[in-house]
Every structure is written in C-alpha cells, then in structure tokens.
Design an enzyme around this catalytic site. Structure first.
Site, PDB file in Angstrom:
ATOM      1  N   GLY A  12       1.074  -1.083   0.202  1.00 29.49           N
ATOM      2  CA  GLY A  12      -0.347   0.175   0.019  1.00 29.49           C
ATOM      3  C   GLY A  12       0.585   1.009  -0.045  1.00 29.49           C
ATOM      4  O   GLY A  12       0.081   2.535  -0.025  1.00 29.49           O
ATOM      5  N   ASN A  14       1.220   3.122  -2.458  1.00 29.18           N
ATOM      6  CA  ASN A  14       0.783   3.955  -3.460  1.00 29.18           C
ATOM      7  C   ASN A  14      -0.488   4.592  -3.114  1.00 29.18           C
ATOM      8  O   ASN A  14      -0.381   6.432  -2.823  1.00 29.18           O
ATOM      9  CB  ASN A  14       0.345   3.708  -5.032  1.00 29.18           C
ATOM     10  N   ASN A 108      -5.007   2.372 -12.971  1.00 22.70           N
ATOM     11  CA  ASN A 108      -4.831   1.887 -12.492  1.00 22.70           C
ATOM     12  C   ASN A 108      -3.289   2.569 -12.790  1.00 22.70           C
ATOM     13  O   ASN A 108      -2.652   2.726 -13.887  1.00 22.70           O
ATOM     14  CB  ASN A 108      -5.208   0.435 -13.725  1.00 22.70           C
ATOM     15  N   HIS A 110       0.731   1.051 -13.456  1.00 20.58           N
ATOM     16  CA  HIS A 110       1.380  -0.260 -13.085  1.00 20.58           C
ATOM     17  C   HIS A 110       3.258  -0.195 -13.537  1.00 20.58           C
ATOM     18  O   HIS A 110       3.242   1.378 -14.064  1.00 20.58           O
ATOM     19  CB  HIS A 110       0.779  -0.706 -14.996  1.00 20.58           C
ATOM     20  N   ASP A 151      -3.633  -3.968 -18.748  1.00 20.74           N
ATOM     21  CA  ASP A 151      -3.241  -2.741 -18.910  1.00 20.74           C
ATOM     22  C   ASP A 151      -2.894  -2.578 -20.997  1.00 20.74           C
ATOM     23  O   ASP A 151      -2.418  -2.354 -21.027  1.00 20.74           O
ATOM     24  CB  ASP A 151      -1.384  -3.501 -18.849  1.00 20.74           C
ATOM     25  N   GLU A 181       5.975   5.799  -9.520  1.00 21.85           N
ATOM     26  CA  GLU A 181       4.713   5.683  -9.256  1.00 21.85           C
ATOM     27  C   GLU A 181       3.971   6.698  -7.934  1.00 21.85           C
ATOM     28  O   GLU A 181       3.317   7.348  -8.719  1.00 21.85           O
ATOM     29  CB  GLU A 181       4.647   4.302  -8.337  1.00 21.85           C
TER      30      GLU A 181
HETATM   31  C1  GAR Z   1       3.450  -1.203  -7.455  1.00 20.46           C
HETATM   32  O1  GAR Z   1       4.512  -0.961  -8.335  1.00 20.46           O
HETATM   33  C2  GAR Z   1       2.387  -1.123  -8.471  1.00 20.46           C
HETATM   34  O2  GAR Z   1       3.168  -0.414  -9.477  1.00 20.46           O
HETATM   35  C3  GAR Z   1       2.259  -2.759  -8.638  1.00 20.46           C
HETATM   36  O3  GAR Z   1       2.178  -3.322  -7.239  1.00 20.46           O
HETATM   37  C4  GAR Z   1       3.064  -2.970  -7.006  1.00 20.46           C
HETATM   38  C5  GAR Z   1       2.326  -2.310  -5.407  1.00 20.46           C
HETATM   39  O4  GAR Z   1       2.602  -1.618  -4.159  1.00 20.46           O
HETATM   40  N1  GAR Z   1       1.519  -3.065  -9.644  1.00 20.46           N
HETATM   41  C6  GAR Z   1       1.469  -3.798 -10.212  1.00 20.46           C
HETATM   42  O5  GAR Z   1       2.178  -4.612 -10.875  1.00 20.46           O
HETATM   43  C7  GAR Z   1      -0.347  -3.877 -11.007  1.00 20.46           C
HETATM   44  N2  GAR Z   1      -0.316  -4.589 -12.270  1.00 20.46           N
HETATM   45  P1  GAR Z   1       2.026  -0.692  -3.168  1.00 20.46           P
HETATM   46  O6  GAR Z   1       1.081  -1.763  -2.445  1.00 20.46           O
HETATM   47  O7  GAR Z   1       3.553  -0.887  -2.519  1.00 20.46           O
HETATM   48  O8  GAR Z   1       1.324   0.493  -3.892  1.00 20.46           O
END
Ligand code: GAR
Length: 200
Positions: A12, A14, A108, A110, A151, A181
């Site tokens: 979490g 992001n 989303n 990515h 995607d 991100e």
């Molecule tokens: C992030 O790097 C996000 O971009 C990726 O998962 C991670 C989650 O981190 N998402 C994907 O790969 C979607 N295809 P977080 O829980 O610390 O935000």
C-alpha cells in the site's frame, strides 16, 4: 468532493502516497471513502486504519465461485458510491461487471512503460525481474484507464526511470516507486479532481 475507492493487495505505498497528497493539500477536493483489499493481511489495510478510513477485505478465498467473488467486489465498490476507482497495486483481474459499472472511472498504476513489460503475468516484482533479464536501460511507470483487457486502457501518464548497473528487482522496484509511481498517480488523481482530466 471526488469520492475515491482504492483497491489494494499488498504494502500500500501507492495508497499512502494518495493519502499524503490529499492531507497536505496537493490533491484538492478529493477523499478516499473506502479501501478494498483482496488479501486480509495486506499492510495497506493498516494504512487505511491509520488514516481513519474504512478498509475492508473481499477475498476470492471466502467465496465458492469466482462469480460470487466478482459480485461481492462489485457490491463492495457500489456501496462506497465512488466517483473514481483507483487500482493501487491491486493484483486481481478486475471482473467485467465492475468495468461495465465504472466505465472510464477506473485507473491503474503499472510499474513499467506500457506497452513494455505489461499484460498477463507482469505484476509487482515480476515486472522488474523481466526488465533486468531483458537488459533495458530505461523503465518507469504508467497510469492508465482500465478497460476489458490487461493493461490495455488509454494511457494518462508515464514517467521514465533509469535502470542502474547492479540493480536487483527490489532496488529497481523502489526506485520506480519513488521516482515515478508516487508522483504520477497522485498527479493524475489531482487532475481528475480538478476537472482537468474528464472521467466517466
Ligand atoms: C506497485 O509497484 C504497483 O505499480 C504494482 O504493484 C505494486 C504495489 O505496491 N502494480 C502492478 O503490478 C499492477 N499490474 P504498493 O502496494 O506498495 O502500492
């Protein structure tokens, strides 16, 4: 106020970046109304709690069929009555019923420069492993609308990040988060909240 529902699966960070930008006023006129995790142990749920925001778990493990899970996810989102749904590290294929209900209202993040290193099987650390295995020198992150494909939706923002000699997947993942991100996701949400980017 733009009502935001955030779907998560893990750490979490992001989600935390969105909370931070709302709380420090960088994102104006928006609030997170519900956090939904498919994983009851996701640290993201603790983060929601820390920010006095409702966090709930809707896990496929708690349902006999995928259809039942899909319906529960749709219900969980609809109950929150969001204007925008943000997938912030949500590692579940979003069911068609959800995409239909929130058409052009789901975004989303990515962790690569789409169309590189995206689609089926490319999520989380696996993306960065693939980047290092291929030996590209530039990677990054993408914010896009979610459509029926994986995607494939319209791209809203991208930011490039350098790959360095000696990077491990974990080191590269952290750099992509810090330099891309956590910047472009809040920025797009801010533009949606201000009306600069139209949704729906
Ligand atoms: C992030 O790097 C996000 O971009 C990726 O998962 C991670 C989650 O981190 N998402 C994907 O790969 C979607 N295809 P977080 O829980 O610390 O935000």
């Amino acid at each position: 106020m733009l009502r935001i529902a955030v779907c998560v699966s893990g750490g979490g960070t992001n989600l935390e970046a969105i909370f931070k930008n709302i709380e420090n006023g960088t994102i104006e006129n928006a609030g997170i109304v519900r956090v939904i995790s498919n994983n009851k142990n996701a640290y993201a749920l603790t983060r929601a709690d820390d920010h006095n925001t409702e966090g709930i778990c809707i896990s496929p493990k708690d349902f006999e069929t995928r259809d039942e899970f899909n319906e529960a996810l749709l219900r969980g989102l609809k109950e929150a009555d969001p204007d925008l749904v943000v997938l912030a590290g949500f590692l579940v294929n979003v069911p068609e019923c959800v995409i239909r209900e929130f058409k052009n209202r789901i975004i989303n993040i990515h962790p690569s420069l789409i169309p590189s290193f995206c689609g089926k099987g490319y999520y989380g650390l696996k993306v960065h492993e693939a980047v290092l295995a291929r030996g590209v020198k530039v990677t990054g992150a993408t914010v896009h609308f979610v459509d029926e494909g994986i995607d494939t939706g319209k791209i809203l923002a991208q930011k490039a990040v350098s790959v360095m000699d000696g990077d491990t997947p974990e080191v590269l993942q952290r750099r992509v988060m810090e330099q891309a991100e956590w910047i472009i996701l809040p920025d797009i949400i801010s533009k949606i909240a201000s009306g600069e980017i139209k949704i729906g």
